[in-house]
Motif scaffolding. Structure first.
Motif: not given
Length: 362
Positions: A159-160, A191, A194-196, A208, A231, A233-235, A239
């Motif tokens: 992040q990020w 990662t 969190v998921n990205h 992903d 990216c 995927e909302y992270c 993001h």
């Protein structure tokens, strides 16, 4: 007694002059056009979809990678099918709206049911099966190509920002992925929080980054250039500002870049840059960032060994210039709110010295 006739209403006196324009009813036809000020919102609404066609460098319809070309081919196929279906529906609706039933002829229900069964169930099933069969080679092509000469690169999402390392060479960089043209590149995606989701639309599909596992993606292109990725995927808060760039270079140029990145940071030539190195090693920078060849060995933030060779700062947020670099060091929260780097309370002389040193890290 005679019935009395009701009195007739007296007619209203005729007006001596016509009503003002604001009191007159609008003509039934043709209706006047709305004023220009009222047309702009509709024009903007009509043009808005075209904004996606701007040269953002992230269009899936301008593919330069092997995987992206196959995906774009599937897109055009399904777009053509959609146009054909839409045209058929429009023709049928117009036919139904204009058809006049002949006198004495009754419509048969079984005929209508047969048409509904054919056009609503059988034809869509055939189209879906056809698209699935055509997409199977694409799914195999964007998977593991089993190329023994492929280059492996590790990409770790934070992040990020993106941490990029080249196993076996000691090269660690951030937010830029350099790759040779004409060679398959194997990305191992993980990662750190969190998921990205890693997506370079002009090169391949998005993949992903899922916590606790390693996903794989293969890139290949024959065209040198810089391809922007994002990216997908909302992270979290930033993001939208978690971009990266894939730099495709001719093999000889890539080999020279990799050799240069493997070297430790050059020694400062003296003067203000040498003072900046002391500021780096004695301050909080060294606890979060690493600069190979110095005592700075932090692992929280990006590796700064060759910071000056990168095109952008903060994962594609701002260009890597002296002004933005100074602003980022002083208070990065004004550029990218919520990021993990706190403001640095440096005196003006210390900040200028630190910038002078970082500009030597090429």
């Amino acid at each position: 007694m005679a019935r009395r006739r009701p009195a007739r209403p007296r007619p209203l006196p005729a007006r001596s002059r016509p009503l003002p324009a604001r009191f007159r009813p609008p003509p039934a036809w043709p209706r006047p056009l709305p004023p220009r000020s009222a047309r702009w919102p509709w024009i903007a609404l009509a043009v808005l979809p075209l904004s996606a066609c701007s040269g953002s460098g992230q269009s899936t319809l301008t593919p330069y990678g092997d995987g992206a070309r196959r995906v774009a081919g599937l897109w055009w196929l399904m777009f053509g099918i959609s146009l054909f279906v839409t045209a058929v529906i429009v023709v049928l609706v117009l036919w139904a709206a204009t058809r006049r039933r002949r006198p004495g002829v009754r419509a048969r229900m079984d005929t209508g049911q047969r048409y509904v069964t054919i056009t609503g169930i059988i034809l869509p099933a055939i189209v879906l099966v056809l698209v699935y069969v055509i997409s199977l080679p694409t799914l195999r092509a964007i998977g593991d190509p089993k190329d023994p000469d492929q280059l492996t690169i590790d990409v770790l999402g934070h992040q990020w920002w993106w941490e990029v390392s080249y196993p076996g060479s000691g090269v660690v960089t951030a937010n830029e992925i350099h790759m040779p043209t004409g060679r398959t590149v194997h990305l191992r995606l993980r990662t750190a929080d969190v998921n990205h989701s890693f997506w370079a639309p002009q090169l391949n599909v998005k993949t992903d980054l899922v916590a606790g596992r390693t996903n794989h993606l293969w890139l290949r292109t024959d065209r040198p250039g810089v391809y922007r990725g994002q990216c997908a995927e909302y992270c979290g808060l930033q993001h939208a500002r978690m971009a990266f760039h894939v730099v495709a270079q001719p093999p000889a140029e890539f080999a020279a870049w990799l050799t240069g990145q493997a070297r430790p940071a050059p020694a400062p030539p003296g003067g203000l840059a040498a003072q900046g190195l002391r500021v780096l090693e004695s301050g909080s920078c060294a606890s979060c960032h690493a600069v190979r060849g110095t005592t700075a060995n932090g692992r929280i933030g990006p590796d700064l060994t060759h910071l000056a060779s990168r095109r952008y700062l903060a994962a594609g947020t701002v260009p890597n210039t002296r002004g933005y670099l100074g602003g980022w060091i002083s208070n990065s929260q004004t550029i990218k709110p919520g990021n993990r780097m706190p403001p640095q309370p440096l005196a003006s002389e210390q900040l200028q010295a630190l910038i002078a040193y970082l500009e030597t890290l090429r």
